[in-house]
Design a protein around this motif. Structure first.
Motif, PDB file in Angstrom:
ATOM      1  N   ARG A  26      75.848 -22.344 -91.666  1.00 48.97           N
ATOM      2  CA  ARG A  26      75.215 -23.055 -90.465  1.00 48.97           C
ATOM      3  C   ARG A  26      73.830 -23.852 -90.884  1.00 48.97           C
ATOM      4  O   ARG A  26      73.923 -24.796 -90.866  1.00 48.97           O
ATOM      5  CB  ARG A  26      74.788 -22.237 -89.215  1.00 48.97           C
ATOM      6  CG  ARG A  26      76.091 -21.910 -88.608  1.00 48.97           C
ATOM      7  CD  ARG A  26      75.626 -21.306 -87.228  1.00 48.97           C
ATOM      8  NE  ARG A  26      76.790 -20.991 -86.357  1.00 48.97           N
ATOM      9  CZ  ARG A  26      76.816 -19.940 -85.411  1.00 48.97           C
ATOM     10  NH1 ARG A  26      75.978 -19.435 -85.200  1.00 48.97           N
ATOM     11  NH2 ARG A  26      78.006 -19.760 -84.838  1.00 48.97           N
ATOM     12  N   LYS A  27      72.987 -23.086 -91.843  1.00 46.44           N
ATOM     13  CA  LYS A  27      71.624 -23.888 -92.452  1.00 46.44           C
ATOM     14  C   LYS A  27      72.184 -24.715 -93.261  1.00 46.44           C
ATOM     15  O   LYS A  27      71.640 -25.664 -93.271  1.00 46.44           O
ATOM     16  CB  LYS A  27      70.864 -22.651 -92.904  1.00 46.44           C
ATOM     17  CG  LYS A  27      70.198 -21.728 -91.719  1.00 46.44           C
ATOM     18  CD  LYS A  27      69.195 -20.796 -92.664  1.00 46.44           C
ATOM     19  CE  LYS A  27      68.351 -20.088 -91.456  1.00 46.44           C
ATOM     20  NZ  LYS A  27      67.490 -19.448 -92.137  1.00 46.44           N
ATOM     21  N   GLN A  28      73.199 -24.237 -94.059  1.00 42.64           N
ATOM     22  CA  GLN A  28      73.583 -25.434 -95.225  1.00 42.64           C
ATOM     23  C   GLN A  28      74.175 -26.426 -94.835  1.00 42.64           C
ATOM     24  O   GLN A  28      73.956 -27.721 -94.962  1.00 42.64           O
ATOM     25  CB  GLN A  28      74.737 -24.699 -96.086  1.00 42.64           C
ATOM     26  CG  GLN A  28      75.267 -25.425 -97.201  1.00 42.64           C
ATOM     27  CD  GLN A  28      76.237 -24.797 -98.096  1.00 42.64           C
ATOM     28  OE1 GLN A  28      76.740 -23.665 -97.736  1.00 42.64           O
ATOM     29  NE2 GLN A  28      76.359 -25.299 -99.283  1.00 42.64           N
ATOM     30  N   MET A  29      74.951 -26.466 -93.442  1.00 40.93           N
ATOM     31  CA  MET A  29      75.705 -27.556 -92.865  1.00 40.93           C
ATOM     32  C   MET A  29      74.564 -28.348 -92.089  1.00 40.93           C
ATOM     33  O   MET A  29      74.645 -29.789 -92.130  1.00 40.93           O
ATOM     34  CB  MET A  29      76.491 -27.080 -91.966  1.00 40.93           C
ATOM     35  CG  MET A  29      77.681 -26.558 -92.404  1.00 40.93           C
ATOM     36  SD  MET A  29      79.018 -25.696 -91.352  1.00 40.93           S
ATOM     37  CE  MET A  29      79.618 -27.167 -90.394  1.00 40.93           C
ATOM     38  N   ASP A  30      73.379 -27.826 -91.558  1.00 37.02           N
ATOM     39  CA  ASP A  30      72.463 -28.440 -90.966  1.00 37.02           C
ATOM     40  C   ASP A  30      71.817 -29.259 -92.235  1.00 37.02           C
ATOM     41  O   ASP A  30      71.366 -30.531 -91.804  1.00 37.02           O
ATOM     42  CB  ASP A  30      71.454 -27.726 -90.175  1.00 37.02           C
ATOM     43  CG  ASP A  30      71.995 -26.927 -89.193  1.00 37.02           C
ATOM     44  OD1 ASP A  30      72.994 -27.531 -88.473  1.00 37.02           O
ATOM     45  OD2 ASP A  30      71.455 -26.037 -88.622  1.00 37.02           O
ATOM     46  N   MET A  31      71.580 -28.720 -93.244  1.00 34.47           N
ATOM     47  CA  MET A  31      70.878 -29.609 -94.539  1.00 34.47           C
ATOM     48  C   MET A  31      71.603 -30.816 -94.710  1.00 34.47           C
ATOM     49  O   MET A  31      70.944 -31.727 -95.077  1.00 34.47           O
ATOM     50  CB  MET A  31      70.659 -28.625 -95.502  1.00 34.47           C
ATOM     51  CG  MET A  31      69.379 -27.438 -94.967  1.00 34.47           C
ATOM     52  SD  MET A  31      69.050 -26.286 -96.569  1.00 34.47           S
ATOM     53  CE  MET A  31      69.695 -26.853 -97.827  1.00 34.47           C
ATOM     54  N   GLN A  32      73.003 -30.566 -95.010  1.00 33.83           N
ATOM     55  CA  GLN A  32      73.821 -31.393 -95.392  1.00 33.83           C
ATOM     56  C   GLN A  32      73.778 -32.559 -94.256  1.00 33.83           C
ATOM     57  O   GLN A  32      73.832 -33.818 -94.598  1.00 33.83           O
ATOM     58  CB  GLN A  32      75.161 -30.876 -95.454  1.00 33.83           C
ATOM     59  CG  GLN A  32      75.367 -30.254 -96.728  1.00 33.83           C
ATOM     60  CD  GLN A  32      76.766 -29.579 -96.827  1.00 33.83           C
ATOM     61  OE1 GLN A  32      77.623 -29.653 -95.984  1.00 33.83           O
ATOM     62  NE2 GLN A  32      77.051 -28.955 -97.958  1.00 33.83           N
ATOM     63  N   GLU A  33      73.941 -32.103 -93.028  1.00 34.68           N
ATOM     64  CA  GLU A  33      73.862 -33.345 -92.195  1.00 34.68           C
ATOM     65  C   GLU A  33      72.536 -34.078 -91.996  1.00 34.68           C
ATOM     66  O   GLU A  33      72.493 -35.342 -91.701  1.00 34.68           O
ATOM     67  CB  GLU A  33      73.891 -32.523 -90.601  1.00 34.68           C
ATOM     68  CG  GLU A  33      73.808 -33.579 -89.492  1.00 34.68           C
ATOM     69  CD  GLU A  33      73.870 -32.824 -87.965  1.00 34.68           C
ATOM     70  OE1 GLU A  33      73.880 -33.422 -87.164  1.00 34.68           O
ATOM     71  OE2 GLU A  33      73.676 -31.522 -88.079  1.00 34.68           O
ATOM     72  N   ALA A  34      71.346 -33.457 -92.175  1.00 33.71           N
ATOM     73  CA  ALA A  34      70.122 -34.182 -92.399  1.00 33.71           C
ATOM     74  C   ALA A  34      70.039 -35.227 -93.479  1.00 33.71           C
ATOM     75  O   ALA A  34      69.545 -36.192 -93.644  1.00 33.71           O
ATOM     76  CB  ALA A  34      68.933 -33.263 -92.535  1.00 33.71           C
ATOM     77  N   GLN A  35      70.757 -34.608 -94.799  1.00 35.45           N
ATOM     78  CA  GLN A  35      70.763 -35.513 -96.110  1.00 35.45           C
ATOM     79  C   GLN A  35      71.535 -36.824 -95.843  1.00 35.45           C
ATOM     80  O   GLN A  35      71.389 -38.005 -95.903  1.00 35.45           O
ATOM     81  CB  GLN A  35      71.405 -34.688 -97.051  1.00 35.45           C
ATOM     82  CG  GLN A  35      70.292 -33.623 -97.615  1.00 35.45           C
ATOM     83  CD  GLN A  35      70.855 -32.833 -98.537  1.00 35.45           C
ATOM     84  OE1 GLN A  35      72.302 -32.781 -98.983  1.00 35.45           O
ATOM     85  NE2 GLN A  35      70.102 -32.049 -99.355  1.00 35.45           N
ATOM     86  N   MET A  36      72.702 -36.513 -94.969  1.00 32.88           N
ATOM     87  CA  MET A  36      73.751 -37.529 -94.765  1.00 32.88           C
ATOM     88  C   MET A  36      73.220 -38.463 -93.808  1.00 32.88           C
ATOM     89  O   MET A  36      73.072 -39.855 -93.889  1.00 32.88           O
ATOM     90  CB  MET A  36      74.903 -37.266 -94.070  1.00 32.88           C
ATOM     91  CG  MET A  36      75.836 -36.463 -94.785  1.00 32.88           C
ATOM     92  SD  MET A  36      76.538 -37.384 -96.300  1.00 32.88           S
ATOM     93  CE  MET A  36      75.696 -36.867 -97.738  1.00 32.88           C
TER      94      MET A  36
END
Length: 62
Positions: A26-36
């Protein structure tokens, strides 16, 4: 079937590891969402077509 403390401990450890993996995912997906989101905001808006040029007026009745 015999249930021992070792098997209970191993099962509990597997459950904790599974929960940790889910949290990390979940943390990794949140970081990817912020980067996108940052990448999408960095895309410049395309220039507007000048009046009289192709693309300036769209004929919605055609």
């Amino acid at each position: 079937m015999e249930i021992s403390a070792a098997s209970i401990s191993a099962n509990a450890q597997q459950q904790v590891q599974g929960q940790v993996q889910v949290v990390m995912l979940r943390k990794q997906m949140d970081m990817q969402e912020a980067q996108m989101a940052q990448l999408l905001q960095a895309i410049p808006e395309p220039p507007k077509a000048a009046p009289g040029q192709p693309g300036a007026i769209v004929n919605t009745f055609a």
